[in-house]
Motif scaffolding. Structure first.
Motif: not given
Length: 238
Positions: A156-168
């Protein structure tokens, strides 16, 4: 080699733990149905693309499901006692990704080729090869980023981190383009024209170099990802 094979088979069983039938239906039945509907309805322009998008999304999640399986009931403890070295466990998981990548390439070739067949009566090999290449490289880059994150954090944290990276990254790219449009608007039009003219004028040799460049990028990303995953997993406590 035996250890890698054992780890690979174990991960395949984890991926198929919810039933192999549903996976087969989604990987074979869904694309075939979408292409068939596209040929009947005349929507060959978008139906194969929809099929590829659905299958690509599923194949992107399949290797990551192994991490979810390990987290359920703390099954990741089993990785510390099975007679397979940690390095083999990581390599086996990347082989699962490679298998999914191969399946994706076949799916894209089938769907895009079918769309071209129904639309023009013959598959266009250069366009078909480019479609397969783009899908494979994009898949390799995505999984190369996700696997080390999954080894470092929970799924879950990995998916959230990837989403934040993509958004950034999306925000940064959008800001750069907005700044360029405001300061040098002609540069954007010149860049778009150059890309279009280069793609149209690219000969067969150019396509070969493009393919080699894409494959080299994917290979480099996977190699770096594997090294990072090994570094994280070899020092991890269960």
């Amino acid at each position: 080699m035996t250890g890698v094979l054992r780890a690979f088979v174990l991960d395949v069983r984890r991926v198929a733990s919810q039933g192999m039938f549903s996976i087969v239906v989604l990987l074979i039945g869904f694309p075939a149905a979408m292409v068939l509907l596209g040929s009947i309805s005349g929507g060959v322009g978008y139906m194969p693309g929809a099929a590829v998008g659905g299958v690509a999304g599923m194949l992107a999640l399949l290797p990551l499901n192994t991490f979810t399986f390990e987290q359920q009931g703390q099954n990741n403890w089993m990785n510390g006692v099975i007679p397979v070295r940690r390095i083999h466990q990581v390599i086996g998981r990347y082989l699962v990704v490679a298998t999914c990548m191969l399946i994706l390439a076949l799916e894209v070739a089938f769907c895009a080729g079918a769309g071209m067949w129904f639309e023009s009566g013959t598959p266009l090999l250069p366009e078909l090869a480019v479609s397969v290449l783009i899908a494979v490289v994009a898949y390799a880059l995505l999984e190369s980023a996700m696997l080390p994150l999954c080894y470092r954090f929970t799924y879950q944290k990995a998916l959230l981190t990837m989403m934040l990276i993509c958004i950034g990254l999306g925000a940064v790219i959008a800001a750069i383009f907005a700044l360029l449009v405001k300061l040098v608007p002609a540069a954007i039009d010149d860049l778009a024209s150059w890309v279009t003219s280069s793609a149209e004028a690219m000969p067969g040799a150019g396509l070969i170099w493009l393919a080699l460049g894409g494959l080299a990028l994917a290979a480099a990303a996977v190699a770096v990802s594997l090294a990072v995953s090994l570094r994280i997993y070899l020092t991890k406590e269960f």
